[in-house]
Design a protein around this motif. Structure first.
Motif, PDB file in Angstrom:
ATOM      1  N   GLY A  12      47.277   3.708  -8.076  1.00 21.94           N
ATOM      2  CA  GLY A  12      48.634   4.022  -7.725  1.00 21.94           C
ATOM      3  C   GLY A  12      48.525   3.084  -6.385  1.00 21.94           C
ATOM      4  N   ARG A  13      47.180   3.510  -5.368  1.00 24.04           N
ATOM      5  CA  ARG A  13      47.417   2.230  -3.828  1.00 24.04           C
ATOM      6  C   ARG A  13      47.480   1.730  -3.905  1.00 24.04           C
ATOM      7  NH1 ARG A  13      43.159   5.508   0.155  1.00 24.04           N
ATOM      8  NH2 ARG A  13      44.370   7.157   0.455  1.00 24.04           N
ATOM      9  N   MET A  14      46.568   0.638  -5.492  1.00 18.62           N
ATOM     10  CA  MET A  14      45.973  -1.164  -6.459  1.00 18.62           C
ATOM     11  C   MET A  14      47.585  -1.094  -6.055  1.00 18.62           C
ATOM     12  SD  MET A  14      42.751  -0.768  -7.784  1.00 18.62           S
ATOM     13  CE  MET A  14      42.954  -2.159  -8.775  1.00 18.62           C
ATOM     14  N   SER A  15      48.465  -0.999  -7.184  1.00 14.97           N
ATOM     15  CA  SER A  15      49.628  -0.866  -7.616  1.00 14.97           C
ATOM     16  C   SER A  15      50.881  -1.168  -6.726  1.00 14.97           C
ATOM     17  CB  SER A  15      50.450  -0.375  -9.317  1.00 14.97           C
ATOM     18  OG  SER A  15      50.602   1.057  -8.117  1.00 14.97           O
ATOM     19  N   GLU A  16      51.033  -0.244  -5.285  1.00 14.48           N
ATOM     20  CA  GLU A  16      51.452  -0.745  -4.375  1.00 14.48           C
ATOM     21  C   GLU A  16      52.350  -2.122  -3.996  1.00 14.48           C
ATOM     22  OE1 GLU A  16      51.036   1.814  -1.435  1.00 14.48           O
ATOM     23  OE2 GLU A  16      50.936   3.854  -2.333  1.00 14.48           O
ATOM     24  N   THR A  17      53.267  -2.464  -3.576  1.00 14.15           N
ATOM     25  CA  THR A  17      53.708  -3.691  -2.946  1.00 14.15           C
ATOM     26  C   THR A  17      53.377  -3.678  -1.446  1.00 14.15           C
ATOM     27  OG1 THR A  17      55.688  -2.966  -2.773  1.00 14.15           O
ATOM     28  CG2 THR A  17      55.283  -3.929  -5.102  1.00 14.15           C
ATOM     29  N   PRO A  18      52.459  -5.358  -1.121  1.00 13.06           N
ATOM     30  CA  PRO A  18      52.453  -5.388   0.051  1.00 13.06           C
ATOM     31  C   PRO A  18      53.259  -5.113   1.340  1.00 13.06           C
ATOM     32  CG  PRO A  18      51.706  -7.438  -0.420  1.00 13.06           C
ATOM     33  CD  PRO A  18      52.125  -6.221  -1.989  1.00 13.06           C
ATOM     34  N   PRO A  19      54.104  -4.330   2.784  1.00 16.36           N
ATOM     35  CA  PRO A  19      54.840  -3.851   2.996  1.00 16.36           C
ATOM     36  C   PRO A  19      55.549  -5.556   3.133  1.00 16.36           C
ATOM     37  CG  PRO A  19      52.483  -3.310   4.133  1.00 16.36           C
ATOM     38  CD  PRO A  19      52.603  -3.876   2.675  1.00 16.36           C
ATOM     39  N   LYS A  20      56.648  -5.890   3.518  1.00 17.34           N
ATOM     40  CA  LYS A  20      57.233  -6.982   3.842  1.00 17.34           C
ATOM     41  C   LYS A  20      57.584  -6.932   5.612  1.00 17.34           C
ATOM     42  CE  LYS A  20      61.682  -5.095   1.574  1.00 17.34           C
ATOM     43  NZ  LYS A  20      61.021  -4.770   0.703  1.00 17.34           N
ATOM     44  N   ALA A  21      58.157  -7.714   5.919  1.00 14.36           N
ATOM     45  CA  ALA A  21      58.314  -8.445   7.278  1.00 14.36           C
ATOM     46  C   ALA A  21      60.169  -7.759   7.398  1.00 14.36           C
ATOM     47  CB  ALA A  21      58.123  -9.409   7.788  1.00 14.36           C
ATOM     48  N   TRP A  22      60.338  -6.890   8.361  1.00  9.80           N
ATOM     49  CA  TRP A  22      61.684  -7.060   9.095  1.00  9.80           C
ATOM     50  C   TRP A  22      62.777  -8.460   8.490  1.00  9.80           C
ATOM     51  CZ3 TRP A  22      63.587  -2.152  10.992  1.00  9.80           C
ATOM     52  CH2 TRP A  22      63.314  -1.487  11.056  1.00  9.80           C
ATOM     53  N   LYS A  23      63.866  -7.942   8.373  1.00 10.24           N
ATOM     54  CA  LYS A  23      65.375  -8.952   8.586  1.00 10.24           C
ATOM     55  C   LYS A  23      64.515 -10.171   9.320  1.00 10.24           C
ATOM     56  CE  LYS A  23      65.878  -8.444   3.793  1.00 10.24           C
ATOM     57  NZ  LYS A  23      64.748  -9.132   2.600  1.00 10.24           N
ATOM     58  N   SER A  24      64.892  -9.836  10.425  1.00  9.55           N
ATOM     59  CA  SER A  24      64.839 -10.074  11.450  1.00  9.55           C
ATOM     60  C   SER A  24      63.846  -9.430  12.198  1.00  9.55           C
ATOM     61  CB  SER A  24      66.368  -9.728  12.213  1.00  9.55           C
ATOM     62  OG  SER A  24      66.333  -8.391  12.218  1.00  9.55           O
ATOM     63  N   GLY A  25      63.412  -9.929  13.788  1.00 11.22           N
ATOM     64  CA  GLY A  25      62.415  -9.054  14.733  1.00 11.22           C
ATOM     65  C   GLY A  25      63.381  -8.693  15.812  1.00 11.22           C
ATOM     66  N   LEU A  26      62.772  -7.694  16.146  1.00 10.57           N
ATOM     67  CA  LEU A  26      63.270  -6.790  17.289  1.00 10.57           C
ATOM     68  C   LEU A  26      64.246  -7.578  18.397  1.00 10.57           C
ATOM     69  CD1 LEU A  26      63.495  -3.723  18.445  1.00 10.57           C
ATOM     70  CD2 LEU A  26      61.350  -4.118  19.833  1.00 10.57           C
ATOM     71  N   PHE A  27      63.667  -8.713  19.118  1.00 16.56           N
ATOM     72  CA  PHE A  27      64.568  -9.420  20.179  1.00 16.56           C
ATOM     73  C   PHE A  27      65.256 -10.251  19.299  1.00 16.56           C
ATOM     74  CE2 PHE A  27      60.882  -7.889  22.059  1.00 16.56           C
ATOM     75  CZ  PHE A  27      61.407  -6.617  23.021  1.00 16.56           C
ATOM     76  N   ASP A  28      65.356 -10.507  17.835  1.00 17.58           N
ATOM     77  CA  ASP A  28      66.302 -11.519  17.468  1.00 17.58           C
ATOM     78  C   ASP A  28      67.989 -11.330  17.551  1.00 17.58           C
ATOM     79  OD1 ASP A  28      64.497 -12.704  16.743  1.00 17.58           O
ATOM     80  OD2 ASP A  28      64.157 -12.598  15.237  1.00 17.58           O
ATOM     81  N   CYS A  29      68.317 -10.332  18.582  1.00 13.66           N
ATOM     82  CA  CYS A  29      69.700  -9.938  18.768  1.00 13.66           C
ATOM     83  C   CYS A  29      71.277 -10.918  18.207  1.00 13.66           C
ATOM     84  CB  CYS A  29      70.234  -9.469  20.039  1.00 13.66           C
ATOM     85  SG  CYS A  29      69.325  -7.475  20.631  1.00 13.66           S
ATOM     86  N   PHE A  30      70.776 -12.072  18.707  1.00  9.55           N
ATOM     87  CA  PHE A  30      71.987 -13.454  18.477  1.00  9.55           C
ATOM     88  C   PHE A  30      71.888 -13.851  17.098  1.00  9.55           C
ATOM     89  CE2 PHE A  30      71.383 -12.600  23.380  1.00  9.55           C
ATOM     90  CZ  PHE A  30      72.043 -12.807  23.206  1.00  9.55           C
ATOM     91  N   GLU A  31      71.098 -13.006  15.677  1.00 13.67           N
ATOM     92  CA  GLU A  31      71.630 -12.991  14.923  1.00 13.67           C
ATOM     93  C   GLU A  31      72.976 -12.901  14.343  1.00 13.67           C
ATOM     94  OE1 GLU A  31      68.228 -12.956  12.472  1.00 13.67           O
ATOM     95  OE2 GLU A  31      66.765 -13.887  12.861  1.00 13.67           O
ATOM     96  N   ASP A  32      72.652 -11.917  15.194  1.00 19.18           N
ATOM     97  CA  ASP A  32      74.165 -11.376  14.554  1.00 19.18           C
ATOM     98  C   ASP A  32      74.424 -10.605  15.480  1.00 19.18           C
ATOM     99  OD1 ASP A  32      76.036  -9.201  13.929  1.00 19.18           O
ATOM    100  OD2 ASP A  32      74.417  -8.712  12.775  1.00 19.18           O
TER     101      ASP A  32
END
Length: 128
Positions: A12-32
């Motif tokens: 079950g652990r081997m078939s899990e997909t690796p975690p992906k990054a957040w779409k934007s960083g914590l301090f990327d406020c000016f992206e939106d």
């Protein structure tokens, strides 16, 4: 029996997909910029919006005090969003973001949910 359970757990652990990054960083406020302004000027309302978008009661952030100073709802929502969408991070990082960067944390969660929320377009047939 014990070895069979171990093998099943390992597979079950081997078939899990690796975690992906957040779409934007914590301090990327000016992206939106709209979310940034919404979070800066009306953080309690943004917190309610994030809660509603995630499928929780929209008053959840207000139920444990002022969301700007008491972070339990923000922390639990952040950890839930991270786990549901398979995002990188840890509970320690969630605690730091929720306690030290309250506005940025709510804005990041809002940006992430905007990426994962489907847009429904309803078209009406023209009447002739």
């Amino acid at each position: 029996l014990h070895s069979q359970l171990f093998v099943a757990e390992l597979q079950g652990r081997m078939s899990e997909t690796p975690p992906k990054a957040w779409k934007s960083g914590l301090f990327d406020c000016f992206e939106d910029v709209n979310t940034c302004c919404y979070g800066f000027w009306c953080c309690p309302f943004l917190a309610c919006t994030v809660s509603r978008r995630f499928g929780e009661n929209y008053c959840l952030p207000l139920s444990c005090g002022v969301p700007l100073f008491v972070p339990p709802a923000g922390l639990s929502l952040r950890a839930s969003i991270r786990n549901k969408h398979g995002l990188k991070g840890s509970l320690c990082e969630d605690i730091l973001a929720s306690c030290c960067c309250v506005w940025c944390s709510w804005c990041q969660m809002h940006r992430e949910l905007k990426e994962h929320t489907p847009v429904v377009v309803v078209m009406q047939q023209p009447q002739t």
